[in-house]
Every structure is written in structure tokens, then in C-alpha cells.
Design a protein around this motif. Structure first.
Motif, PDB file in Angstrom:
ATOM      1  N   UNK A 241      33.283  39.824  38.679  1.00 32.47           N
ATOM      2  CA  UNK A 241      33.264  40.735  37.528  1.00 32.47           C
ATOM      3  C   UNK A 241      33.427  42.157  38.067  1.00 32.47           C
ATOM      4  N   UNK A 242      34.390  42.947  37.514  1.00 27.55           N
ATOM      5  CA  UNK A 242      34.585  44.307  38.015  1.00 27.55           C
ATOM      6  C   UNK A 242      33.263  45.079  38.036  1.00 27.55           C
ATOM      7  N   UNK A 243      33.035  45.919  39.035  1.00 27.29           N
ATOM      8  CA  UNK A 243      33.994  46.419  40.022  1.00 27.29           C
ATOM      9  C   UNK A 243      34.217  45.510  41.238  1.00 27.29           C
ATOM     10  N   UNK A 244      33.651  44.265  41.217  1.00 28.22           N
ATOM     11  CA  UNK A 244      33.855  43.372  42.370  1.00 28.22           C
ATOM     12  C   UNK A 244      35.293  42.860  42.392  1.00 28.22           C
ATOM     13  N   UNK A 245      35.933  42.926  43.552  1.00 27.26           N
ATOM     14  CA  UNK A 245      37.282  42.375  43.692  1.00 27.26           C
ATOM     15  C   UNK A 245      37.351  41.523  44.971  1.00 27.26           C
ATOM     16  N   UNK A 246      38.156  40.465  44.901  1.00 31.78           N
ATOM     17  CA  UNK A 246      38.443  39.674  46.102  1.00 31.78           C
ATOM     18  C   UNK A 246      39.806  40.131  46.569  1.00 31.78           C
ATOM     19  N   UNK A 247      39.903  40.601  47.812  1.00 34.81           N
ATOM     20  CA  UNK A 247      41.195  41.108  48.300  1.00 34.81           C
ATOM     21  C   UNK A 247      42.028  40.006  48.956  1.00 34.81           C
ATOM     22  N   UNK A 248      41.366  39.094  49.652  1.00 38.05           N
ATOM     23  CA  UNK A 248      42.108  37.981  50.256  1.00 38.05           C
ATOM     24  C   UNK A 248      41.140  36.862  50.617  1.00 38.05           C
ATOM     25  N   UNK A 249      41.722  35.744  51.027  1.00 37.02           N
ATOM     26  CA  UNK A 249      40.907  34.612  51.457  1.00 37.02           C
ATOM     27  C   UNK A 249      40.941  33.469  50.468  1.00 37.02           C
TER      28      UNK A 249
ATOM     29  N   UNK B  67      41.649  28.739  40.364  1.00 32.72           N
ATOM     30  CA  UNK B  67      41.267  28.326  39.009  1.00 32.72           C
ATOM     31  C   UNK B  67      41.050  29.551  38.129  1.00 32.72           C
ATOM     32  N   UNK B  68      41.376  29.392  36.848  1.00 34.59           N
ATOM     33  CA  UNK B  68      41.095  30.494  35.911  1.00 34.59           C
ATOM     34  C   UNK B  68      39.586  30.523  35.656  1.00 34.59           C
ATOM     35  N   UNK B  69      39.118  31.628  35.129  1.00 34.52           N
ATOM     36  CA  UNK B  69      37.688  31.746  34.869  1.00 34.52           C
ATOM     37  C   UNK B  69      37.232  30.671  33.872  1.00 34.52           C
ATOM     38  N   UNK B  70      38.112  30.321  32.906  1.00 41.42           N
ATOM     39  CA  UNK B  70      37.740  29.269  31.951  1.00 41.42           C
ATOM     40  C   UNK B  70      37.590  27.915  32.635  1.00 41.42           C
ATOM     41  N   UNK B  71      38.536  27.630  33.581  1.00 35.32           N
ATOM     42  CA  UNK B  71      38.428  26.356  34.306  1.00 35.32           C
ATOM     43  C   UNK B  71      37.159  26.332  35.159  1.00 35.32           C
TER      44      UNK B  71
ATOM     45  N   UNK C   3      37.557  38.138  51.875  1.00 36.48           N
ATOM     46  CA  UNK C   3      37.446  39.584  52.055  1.00 36.48           C
ATOM     47  C   UNK C   3      37.394  40.253  50.683  1.00 36.48           C
ATOM     48  N   UNK C   4      36.426  41.113  50.480  1.00 39.68           N
ATOM     49  CA  UNK C   4      36.356  41.793  49.185  1.00 39.68           C
ATOM     50  C   UNK C   4      35.220  42.786  49.120  1.00 39.68           C
ATOM     51  N   UNK C   5      35.036  43.347  47.944  1.00 34.90           N
ATOM     52  CA  UNK C   5      33.979  44.343  47.775  1.00 34.90           C
ATOM     53  C   UNK C   5      34.105  45.006  46.417  1.00 34.90           C
ATOM     54  N   UNK C   6      33.627  46.231  46.333  1.00 33.16           N
ATOM     55  CA  UNK C   6      33.547  46.924  45.044  1.00 33.16           C
ATOM     56  C   UNK C   6      34.459  48.142  45.029  1.00 33.16           C
ATOM     57  N   UNK C   7      35.277  48.225  43.989  1.00 32.85           N
ATOM     58  CA  UNK C   7      36.106  49.423  43.797  1.00 32.85           C
ATOM     59  C   UNK C   7      35.344  50.347  42.859  1.00 32.85           C
ATOM     60  N   UNK C   8      34.835  51.419  43.401  1.00 37.34           N
ATOM     61  CA  UNK C   8      34.013  52.320  42.580  1.00 37.34           C
ATOM     62  C   UNK C   8      34.482  53.767  42.748  1.00 37.34           C
ATOM     63  N   UNK C   9      34.013  54.605  41.835  1.00 38.42           N
ATOM     64  CA  UNK C   9      34.361  56.022  41.910  1.00 38.42           C
ATOM     65  C   UNK C   9      33.185  56.822  42.464  1.00 38.42           C
ATOM     66  N   UNK C  10      33.486  57.690  43.435  1.00 35.99           N
ATOM     67  CA  UNK C  10      32.498  58.666  43.884  1.00 35.99           C
ATOM     68  C   UNK C  10      33.057  59.995  43.398  1.00 35.99           C
ATOM     69  N   UNK C  11      32.467  60.519  42.327  1.00 36.67           N
ATOM     70  CA  UNK C  11      33.090  61.649  41.646  1.00 36.67           C
ATOM     71  C   UNK C  11      34.408  61.154  41.073  1.00 36.67           C
TER      72      UNK C  11
END
Ligand SMILES: Nc1ncnc2c1ncn2[C@@H]1O[C@H](COP(=O)(O)OP(=O)(O)OP(=O)(O)O)[C@@H](O)[C@H]1O
Length: 332
Positions: free
Chosen positions: A64-72, A89-93, A12-20
Motif C-alpha cells: 500500500x503506498x507509499x510502500x513500493x516493490x522495486x524488484x525481486x 497476482x493482482x491484489x484481488x487474486x 528490493x523496495x521501500x517507501x517513496x515519501x516527501x521530505x518537504x
């Protein structure tokens, strides 16, 4: 029994963005579960904006922001049989252990990702450097020639700059790059939308041939149902962030269950049929404020009262075939 090499649970996830000044959430992937078998093509179909690319990025770990994974959770079985929880895993791994080696990603409009200032051979060499893989110059050139040949490209391409190649050739170079280390899983996001139909068919056939020889698995994202009919073993139909149906491609085309799947298949032009195909009425919903109940209900010709208020359950016909629709509750 097919072996699962990738399992996605309730992602589950999506984009956290600003509208105004207001922060909103574009809920592009809503509680998605699926598996990918060893040596199969799993297609992901659906209209533009339904979340296909977002799902692909989440599976690949390109968060990569604004993309976020909320769960799963996402689990992968690597080629040396290790079971890894990818989102632990970390992004480096992920960069070192997963990308290119286990999972490769061919992004949308990938013909434009090549560095215009570098010859093709140097772009391939960079991938070896990135993974700290030492390779003898002769072996490298041999491997490079082989990879270009797999993608139907002549050896002259080795010394060319991207601008000296046609769009279709650049696209094939990027695909050859992504297959360089024979990854177990390839995610191809609309790999042929930017090229003409003849080139499209050639590229799809080349990918198909490579995959069958290497027994790799492919997640193929396309809005084009004829591409899925040609390429897939199984197909997942996505609508407004949900997977509404999944199953063997022949079964789904023969007997689509979800009204949305039926509409997608009905919109295909068939040989000898000169009638104008009816498109699906209405627009996909706004994913900031999706409709309550079933997200498809405002466009569904079979919508019932319950569809307008309650999200449909997932009804499994067998392990690999499910539909998310109230029409099938108590009827099967
Ligand atoms: N960077 C972003 N910021 C905000 N919203 C985004 C961003 N990228 C995509 N979206 C939104 O997320 C939703 C899903 O988009 P996504 O690109 O995953 O769909 P898609 O099915 O792959 O469509 P397409 O084939 O047109 O790319 C859409 O509503 C889209 O507008």
C-alpha cells in the motif's frame, strides 16, 4: 532435505515519501533473498527500524503506498501444490486465493485491529463471508469454540465485545482469527510486544503448539533475541534493510558469524550473570542515505578499508547458512 514452500529472490523496495518538496526513497528492504521451509519457524531479528515489518508486508503482498516493490520475486507453493509467483497476482487474486487460506498475517499491535462495535463471533463470521465460504451455524460455532480453545480462551469470549476483554485476550482472539483456515504460512510481526512477559510466554507457547500440530510454517518477527531462542528453527538477522546472516538457530547462537549478530547475542542477559550488558554503540543508519559499502561498517569494531567502500558479498557455508561480511572472504 527440507522442502521450500516460499522463496524470496532479490526483493528490493521501500517507501517513496516527501521530505518537504523533495521526493526521497527510504530503502527499507535491500536485495533480500531467503527461503521458508515446510513445517519450520524462521525468525527475523534486528533492531527497530531495520526493515523487518516492511519485508513482512512485501512477502504478504500488502503493498500500500507509499510502500513500493522495486524488484525481486516471491514464489509460493500452495497446499494443492500449485507454484505461484505472488508478485504476479493482482491484489484481488491475492485477497481471494492467498490471504487467510495460504498466508495469514498477524500485524504489530494487532490487539487493536478488532472492530469495537462487533461481538467476537461476528468478527469470525465476517472472515467466512469475505471468502464466500458457506458454513452451517452449528459447525461454525463448533469451529469457533475450537479455535478459541486452541488459544486458551474460554467459550464466553464468543459473545463478548473487544472492550470486555483484556489486551492479552484480544491479542489471542486476533491470532485465533488468523489461524481460522489453518494457513500454510503465518507471518507474525512482534505478536507479543504489547503484553506483559507472563502473557507473552503463554501466547508464544500457544502459537508453538498450534504450529507443531498443524505442521504450518511461521515467519516470526521480533527484536527480542530470547523470543527467537525459544521459538525458531532458523534465524535471519536483518540490519538496515539487509539480511546479514541466516542459519540454524542453535548454530547462530553458538557461533555467530556477523559482528552485528554477535552484538545482538552479547546483549542478552544470562542466568546468574549480574554484569551490565554492553549495548551496541551508535545508531542504525538513515535508510534514505545509507552508508556506502557495508551498511554496518560505521558501528563495526572489525571494519576494514574495503567495508567502507564495497558492499560485502554473500558467503554461503551451506544452502541454509550464509553471512554477508568481508571478514569471511578468503578465510573459509
Ligand atoms: N509508512 C512509512 N513511510 C515512510 N517510511 C516508513 C514507513 N514505514 C516504515 N518506514 C521506515 O522504513 C524503515 C523500516 O521500518 P520497519 O517498520 O520495516 O522496521 P522494523 O524493523 O519492523 O522496526 P519496528 O520493529 O520498529 O517496526 C524505517 O526507517 C522506517 O522509519
Amino acid at each position: 532435505m527440507p522442502v521450500d514452500i516460499l522463496t524470496v529472490n532479490n526483493l528490493d523496495g521501500g517507501y517513496e515519501v516527501f521530505v518537504g518538496k523533495r521526493k526521497v526513497f527510504v530503502h527499507a528492504v535491500d536485495n533480500v533473498s531467503l527461503t521458508l521451509h515446510e513445517n519450520e519457524v524462521l525468525g527475523i531479528a534486528g533492531e527497530s527500524g531495520c526493515g523487518k515489518s516492511t519485508l513482512a508486508k512485501m512477502i504478504y503482498g500488502a503493498i500500500i503506498p507509499p510502500l513500493v516493490v522495486r524488484s525481486g520475486d516471491i514464489y509460493i507453493t500452495t497446499r494443492n501444490s500449485a507454484n505461484l509467483k505472488l508478485n504476479r497476482l493482482s491484489i484481488d487474486e491475492i485477497r481471494k486465493r492467498i490471504w487467510w487460506l495460504e498466508i495469514s498475517y498477524i500485524p504489530q499491535n494487532s490487539m487493536n485491529v478488532l472492530n469495537p462495535l462487533k461481538r467476537i463471533k461476528d468478527q469470525f463470521l465476517n472472515v467466512f463471508k469475505y471468502h464466500d465460504i458457506e458454513i452451517d451455524k452449528e459447525d461454525f460455532m463448533k469451529h469457533l469454540r475450537e479455535m478459541l480453545n486452541v488459544m486458551g480462551l474460554p467459550p464466553e469470549v464468543i459473545n463478548a465485545y473487544p472492550h470486555q476483554l483484556s489486551g492479552g485476550m484480544r491479542q489471542r482472539v486476533v491470532i485465533a482469527l488468523s489461524l481460522l483456515f489453518n494457513p500454510r504460512i503465518v507471518i507474525a510481526d512482534e505478536p507479543t510486544t504489547a503484553v506483559d512477559v507472563v502473557t507473552q510466554r503463554t501466547i508464544l507457547s500457544l502459537i508453538k503448539g498450534w504450529r507443531e500440530n498443524n505442521k504450518s510454517s511461521l515467519i516470526l518477527i521480533s527484536h527480542d533475541m530470547s523470543v527467537h531462542a525459544y521459538m525458531d528453527d532458523r534465524i535471519a538477522i536483518m540490519y538496515a534493510g539487509n539480511i546479514v546472516e541466516i542459519g540454524n538457530v542453535f548454530e547462530v547462537f553458538k557461533e555467530p558469524l556477523h559482528p552485528y549478530t554477535k552484538a545482538l547475542i552479547d546483549s542478552l542477559i544470562r542466568k546468574g550473570d549480574r554484569t551490565i550488558r554492553k549495548g551496541l554503540m551508535g545508531q542504525p543508519p538513515d535508510l534514505i542515505n545509507p552508508p556506502p559499502g557495508c551498511r554496518f561498517h560505521p558501528r563495526c569494531p572489525f571494519a576494514m578499508d574495503i567495508c567502507r567502500v564495497k558492499e560485502p558479498p554473500t558467503i554461503f557455508l551451506d544452502k541454509d547458512r550464509y553471512v554477508k561480511c568481508w571478514l569471511y572472504v578468503n578465510t573459509r
